[in-house]
Design a protein around this motif. Structure first.
Motif, PDB file in Angstrom:
ATOM      1  N   ASP A 287     100.438  63.071  18.984  1.00  0.00           N
ATOM      2  CA  ASP A 287     100.087  62.983  17.566  1.00  0.00           C
ATOM      3  C   ASP A 287      98.751  62.269  17.371  1.00  0.00           C
ATOM      4  O   ASP A 287      97.857  62.777  16.711  1.00  0.00           O
ATOM      5  CB  ASP A 287     101.189  62.260  16.788  1.00  0.00           C
ATOM      6  CG  ASP A 287     102.463  63.083  16.713  1.00  0.00           C
ATOM      7  OD1 ASP A 287     102.371  64.324  16.775  1.00  0.00           O
ATOM      8  OD2 ASP A 287     103.550  62.492  16.608  1.00  0.00           O
ATOM      9  N   ASP A 288      98.627  61.074  17.960  1.00  0.00           N
ATOM     10  CA  ASP A 288      97.389  60.318  17.744  1.00  0.00           C
ATOM     11  C   ASP A 288      97.451  59.033  18.561  1.00  0.00           C
ATOM     12  O   ASP A 288      98.475  58.697  19.162  1.00  0.00           O
ATOM     13  CB  ASP A 288      97.225  59.974  16.268  1.00  0.00           C
ATOM     14  CG  ASP A 288      95.753  59.793  15.867  1.00  0.00           C
ATOM     15  OD1 ASP A 288      94.905  59.706  16.789  1.00  0.00           O
ATOM     16  OD2 ASP A 288      95.469  59.760  14.672  1.00  0.00           O
ATOM     17  N   TRP A 289      96.338  58.326  18.527  1.00  0.00           N
ATOM     18  CA  TRP A 289      96.278  56.984  19.087  1.00  0.00           C
ATOM     19  C   TRP A 289      96.740  55.999  18.031  1.00  0.00           C
ATOM     20  O   TRP A 289      96.409  56.122  16.846  1.00  0.00           O
ATOM     21  CB  TRP A 289      94.849  56.638  19.503  1.00  0.00           C
ATOM     22  CG  TRP A 289      94.375  57.369  20.718  1.00  0.00           C
ATOM     23  CD1 TRP A 289      93.625  58.499  20.746  1.00  0.00           C
ATOM     24  CD2 TRP A 289      94.635  57.026  22.076  1.00  0.00           C
ATOM     25  NE1 TRP A 289      93.392  58.890  22.044  1.00  0.00           N
ATOM     26  CE2 TRP A 289      94.000  57.999  22.888  1.00  0.00           C
ATOM     27  CE3 TRP A 289      95.344  56.000  22.697  1.00  0.00           C
ATOM     28  CZ2 TRP A 289      94.051  57.965  24.274  1.00  0.00           C
ATOM     29  CZ3 TRP A 289      95.399  55.961  24.084  1.00  0.00           C
ATOM     30  CH2 TRP A 289      94.755  56.933  24.851  1.00  0.00           C
ATOM     31  N   GLY A 290      97.480  54.979  18.440  1.00  0.00           N
ATOM     32  CA  GLY A 290      97.880  53.921  17.532  1.00  0.00           C
ATOM     33  C   GLY A 290      96.783  52.892  17.387  1.00  0.00           C
ATOM     34  O   GLY A 290      95.792  52.877  18.132  1.00  0.00           O
ATOM     35  N   GLN A 291      96.948  51.992  16.435  1.00  0.00           N
ATOM     36  CA  GLN A 291      95.899  51.007  16.151  1.00  0.00           C
ATOM     37  C   GLN A 291      95.733  49.975  17.266  1.00  0.00           C
ATOM     38  O   GLN A 291      94.726  49.281  17.319  1.00  0.00           O
ATOM     39  CB  GLN A 291      96.199  50.308  14.827  1.00  0.00           C
ATOM     40  CG  GLN A 291      97.518  49.554  14.792  1.00  0.00           C
ATOM     41  CD  GLN A 291      97.769  48.883  13.455  1.00  0.00           C
ATOM     42  OE1 GLN A 291      96.855  48.768  12.639  1.00  0.00           O
ATOM     43  NE2 GLN A 291      98.986  48.418  13.229  1.00  0.00           N
ATOM     44  N   HIS A 292      96.718  49.886  18.180  1.00  0.00           N
ATOM     45  CA  HIS A 292      96.619  48.931  19.280  1.00  0.00           C
ATOM     46  C   HIS A 292      96.375  49.628  20.625  1.00  0.00           C
ATOM     47  O   HIS A 292      96.646  49.049  21.679  1.00  0.00           O
ATOM     48  CB  HIS A 292      97.887  48.082  19.354  1.00  0.00           C
ATOM     49  CG  HIS A 292      98.168  47.296  18.105  1.00  0.00           C
ATOM     50  ND1 HIS A 292      97.336  46.288  17.663  1.00  0.00           N
ATOM     51  CD2 HIS A 292      99.174  47.401  17.193  1.00  0.00           C
ATOM     52  CE1 HIS A 292      97.817  45.783  16.535  1.00  0.00           C
ATOM     53  NE2 HIS A 292      98.926  46.436  16.224  1.00  0.00           N
ATOM     54  N   GLY A 293      95.909  50.865  20.571  1.00  0.00           N
ATOM     55  CA  GLY A 293      95.583  51.587  21.797  1.00  0.00           C
ATOM     56  C   GLY A 293      96.747  52.305  22.426  1.00  0.00           C
ATOM     57  O   GLY A 293      96.632  52.812  23.543  1.00  0.00           O
ATOM     58  N   GLU A 294      97.880  52.380  21.742  1.00  0.00           N
ATOM     59  CA  GLU A 294      99.029  53.104  22.273  1.00  0.00           C
ATOM     60  C   GLU A 294      98.891  54.590  21.931  1.00  0.00           C
ATOM     61  O   GLU A 294      98.215  54.966  20.966  1.00  0.00           O
ATOM     62  CB  GLU A 294     100.335  52.535  21.728  1.00  0.00           C
ATOM     63  CG  GLU A 294     100.567  52.747  20.244  1.00  0.00           C
ATOM     64  CD  GLU A 294      99.974  51.658  19.366  1.00  0.00           C
ATOM     65  OE1 GLU A 294     100.459  51.485  18.233  1.00  0.00           O
ATOM     66  OE2 GLU A 294      99.014  50.987  19.805  1.00  0.00           O
ATOM     67  N   LEU A 295      99.535  55.426  22.727  1.00  0.00           N
ATOM     68  CA  LEU A 295      99.507  56.874  22.520  1.00  0.00           C
ATOM     69  C   LEU A 295     100.850  57.289  21.934  1.00  0.00           C
ATOM     70  O   LEU A 295     101.904  57.014  22.510  1.00  0.00           O
ATOM     71  CB  LEU A 295      99.250  57.588  23.840  1.00  0.00           C
ATOM     72  CG  LEU A 295      98.866  59.075  23.788  1.00  0.00           C
ATOM     73  CD1 LEU A 295      97.558  59.266  23.033  1.00  0.00           C
ATOM     74  CD2 LEU A 295      98.750  59.637  25.200  1.00  0.00           C
ATOM     75  N   ILE A 296     100.805  57.973  20.797  1.00  0.00           N
ATOM     76  CA  ILE A 296     102.029  58.286  20.057  1.00  0.00           C
ATOM     77  C   ILE A 296     102.314  59.783  20.170  1.00  0.00           C
ATOM     78  O   ILE A 296     101.446  60.625  19.889  1.00  0.00           O
ATOM     79  CB  ILE A 296     101.888  57.875  18.581  1.00  0.00           C
ATOM     80  CG1 ILE A 296     101.573  56.378  18.487  1.00  0.00           C
ATOM     81  CG2 ILE A 296     103.151  58.219  17.802  1.00  0.00           C
ATOM     82  CD1 ILE A 296     101.168  55.926  17.105  1.00  0.00           C
ATOM     83  N   LEU A 297     103.530  60.118  20.576  1.00  0.00           N
ATOM     84  CA  LEU A 297     103.943  61.504  20.746  1.00  0.00           C
ATOM     85  C   LEU A 297     105.215  61.774  19.945  1.00  0.00           C
ATOM     86  O   LEU A 297     106.025  60.871  19.720  1.00  0.00           O
ATOM     87  CB  LEU A 297     104.210  61.825  22.219  1.00  0.00           C
ATOM     88  CG  LEU A 297     103.051  61.752  23.202  1.00  0.00           C
ATOM     89  CD1 LEU A 297     102.790  60.330  23.670  1.00  0.00           C
ATOM     90  CD2 LEU A 297     103.328  62.631  24.423  1.00  0.00           C
ATOM     91  N   SER A 298     105.376  63.026  19.559  1.00  0.00           N
ATOM     92  CA  SER A 298     106.599  63.457  18.899  1.00  0.00           C
ATOM     93  C   SER A 298     107.049  64.773  19.510  1.00  0.00           C
ATOM     94  O   SER A 298     106.342  65.378  20.328  1.00  0.00           O
ATOM     95  CB  SER A 298     106.372  63.618  17.390  1.00  0.00           C
ATOM     96  OG  SER A 298     105.396  64.623  17.137  1.00  0.00           O
ATOM     97  N   LYS A 299     108.204  65.252  19.096  1.00  0.00           N
ATOM     98  CA  LYS A 299     108.731  66.492  19.647  1.00  0.00           C
ATOM     99  C   LYS A 299     107.767  67.653  19.410  1.00  0.00           C
ATOM    100  O   LYS A 299     107.195  67.780  18.331  1.00  0.00           O
ATOM    101  CB  LYS A 299     110.073  66.831  18.990  1.00  0.00           C
ATOM    102  CG  LYS A 299     111.253  65.994  19.428  1.00  0.00           C
ATOM    103  CD  LYS A 299     112.528  66.526  18.763  1.00  0.00           C
ATOM    104  CE  LYS A 299     113.763  65.776  19.233  1.00  0.00           C
ATOM    105  NZ  LYS A 299     114.993  66.321  18.625  1.00  0.00           N
TER     106      LYS A 299
END
Length: 623
Positions: A287-299
């Motif tokens: 989905d996108d990068w989070g504000q703390h540098g995490e990588l966010i995924l969804s189904k």
């Protein structure tokens, strides 16, 4: 009013409400895009879509899994990876971190559980037996590329040594000559990209062509030996090797598809960039990068196994942690649910925290003692009986129990006991037995004549080493705590057999130089365990090992097709001879160690899988 007044089933109502809602959002996003591009910000250049492939495509109709909106609770997990993500390009130099992320967003064509191969994103593993692979006899033209009798890619010219279909080496004299050529067909399952476009054979060919231009040189072996890689139907790919290339793993020569329609016109530098979020055909999409540098995924809503209820977890977040201690602390605190096996975890007992589970399994690296068999030094180990005595005098099980939580196992040849090629075979074993070790050395004439507790080279020998004390040097790499602990145990063990060991810890480069020059007595080093054993590594070596029977079996195994009776028989023979000769003393396989929170369900380790996230679509939470 219309939807409420008509007697329409609830599921259909939900469909139309969702449709109009999504349509409204799409229109709003489109308007927003136009506004932004007319403002002061630099417009985003979207990739030009590739032309429709010149084969007839059958577009699958993605079906979203039926899911009740009532009582729906989102399930999410956080996976901590030790280090930084460096690339989003599949054909780059990948670290375990990229491999983990790609296992989540791409559907693997083939998996490699338990030293074997399994079809995942393809319909079946193609073999000669099931007709998916054929070994043809061809007449290559002069000047065309072939693999010669030495395994090198060369143009066919007069004087070239080639291997005939009967495994006979002949010299090409310009007359027509028969050679073998592999043809292998792969059929993709009806996978779908996360933008709704079908995954086709053309996407795999596109990926192959990218790999030709950008794969690191070390990974070009099969590419250089490929005559054709082509789409012959919507989902069918054909790989054709160049004549003379008898690849034992021919059934793996299929390239992971990449979405040609979306990235054909994007520069390679953009594909590698972390700002370019790749399209997925696996269980999850980025989905996108989070504000703390995490990588966010969804189904991935178009995942081809969605109708089976996969994936189970709704949301996955990757955190990238550079400090090992911080990673373990996050697991203990609950900030992370999974710590993968490429992390370093330091703990004293298996019950250090009641909320986490440690996962242990033997991996694909083993430690070994390499004996110098060259006669240019005191030839302590040229006789295999001395090497066997040294094995009996070394308590390898104690090392496993004390240093590896008792979770590894004794290894007796260059393959672990769990390797399927050893099934039904009997490899010689050398248990810790001080009495047996001393008896063997006595029989060889090594005796302590001066009473200092150290044996001497047999005084009856007719060389300059007669009477020299059995005092040897053991070298290994510095800054490796495990290896230093192992060498200390060896030093103490073999002293009971009258052998004195001096320990030297040196940089890796110096260790390799000592090995190349043969200036060592014993080295403690590490070696890979491969799915198809690389016995050839012991044919050309710096330790002076030579055995014609071992060489014959090893070469026979190398030239046989994987899975054939000849293949298995030759590998078992080579492993047996090696275990009897002991040119090296295998110690134990290193461990893979991963950590999960107790409520994570479905997580498993495997020796040979590229990433333990390979089956992430099956992960679940127990609460």
């Amino acid at each position: 009013m219309l939807l409420t007044s008509l007697k329409i089933p609830n599921q259909l109502k939900l469909f139309w409400v969702s449709f109009f809602f999504l349509f409204a959002i799409a229109c709003q996003d489109s308007a927003s895009s136009v506004t932004e591009n007319n403002g002061s910000e630099t417009p985003i250049l979207l990739p030009t879509l590739a032309a429709t492939p010149n084969i007839e495509l059958t577009t699958p109709s993605p079906i979203l899994p039926t899911q009740s909106v009532d009582n729906f609770t989102e399930k999410s997990i956080t996976i901590c990876l030790p280090g930084k993500l460096k690339t989003f390009y599949l054909h780059d130099n990948l670290t375990p971190i990229e491999t983990a992320v790609f296992a989540t967003i791409y559907e693997s064509n083939i998996t490699t559980f338990s030293y074997d191969w399994q079809a995942k994103g393809i319909e079946q593993i193609p073999t000669v037996e099931n007709g998916g692979a054929r070994l043809h006899t061809v007449l290559p033209e002069e000047g065309s590329l072939i693999v010669d009798a030495q395994g090198q890619v060369v143009p066919l010219e007069v004087g070239t040594a080639v291997m005939t279909p009967n495994n006979v080496t002949v010299i090409y004299d310009g007359s027509p000559i028969e050679m073998n050529q592999f043809v292998v067909d792969f059929t993709l399952k009806p996978r779908v990209w996360s933008d709704g476009m079908p995954v086709t054979a053309v996407d795999s060919v596109f990926s192959f062509e990218l790999a030709q231009r950008s794969v690191p040189e070390a990974d070009q072996h099969v590419i250089e030996r490929t005559e054709r890689y082509e789409a012959i139907d919507t989902y069918v790919i054909r790989w054709v090797g160049i004549p003379g290339f008898i690849d034992p793993t021919y059934f793996t020569n299929v390239w992971q598809p990449l979405p040609q329609h979306a990235i054909k016109d994007i520069e390679l530098s953009q594909l590698t960039s972390l700002s370019h979020l790749p399209i997925s055909d696996g269980p999850y999409k980025i989905d996108d990068w989070g504000q703390h540098g995490e990588l966010i995924l969804s189904k991935n809503p178009f995942y081809y196994r969605a109708t089976e209820g996969y994936p189970i977890i709704d949301k996955v977040t990757f955190q990238f942690i550079e400090e090992s201690n911080e990673l373990f602390a996050k697991l203990l605190s609950g900030s992370c649910d999974i710590g993968t096996s490429d992390g370093n975890y330091f703990f004293s007992t298996a019950n250090e925290d009641q909320f986490i589970t440690r996962h242990f399994i033997t991996g694909t690296i083993f430690d070994q003692l390499v004996f110098n068999l060259e006669p240019n030094r005191p030839p302590w180990f040229t006789d295999h009986r001395v090497r066997q005595a040294f094995a009996h005098c070394t308590d390898r099980q104690f090392m496993i129990d004390q240093l590896l939580f008792g979770a590894s196992e004794l290894q007796h040849t260059y393959l672990p006991n769990t390797h399927p090629l050893l099934e039904g075979s009997e490899i010689p074993t050398y248990e810790f037995d001080i009495n047996r070790g001393n008896t063997l050395l006595d029989e060889m004439g090594f005796a302590d004549t001066d009473g200092d507790g150290i044996r001497e080279y047999p005084t009856t020998s007719q060389n300059e080493f007669a009477g020299q004390p059995f005092s040897i040097m053991l070298h290994t790499t510095q800054d490796n705590e495990l290896k230093q602990q192992v060498t200390q145990i060896i030093k103490e063990n073999v002293r009971s057999c009258g052998i004195e060991v001096s320990l030297f810890y040196v940089p890796q480069t110096e260790l390799m130089t000592l090995k190349e020059l043969g200036e060592f007595d014993i080295l403690l080093s590490s070696s890979p365990i491969q799915m198809i054993p690389n016995c050839s590594a012991y044919l050309t070596n710096d330790a002076g090992y030579s055995n014609s029977a071992f060489e014959l079996s090893c070469l026979s195994a190398r030239d046989s097709l994987y899975g054939s009776h000849e293949f298995t028989k030759a590998h078992q023979e080579a492993a047996f001879i090696f275990g009897s000769d002991l040119p090296v003393l295998p110690l134990f396989p290193r461990l893979k160690i991963a950590v999960t929170r107790n409520d994570v369900v479905g997580f498993t380790l495997d020796p040979t899988i590229h990433s333990e996230l390979q089956n992430i679509y099956m992960f679940d939470l127990s609460k």
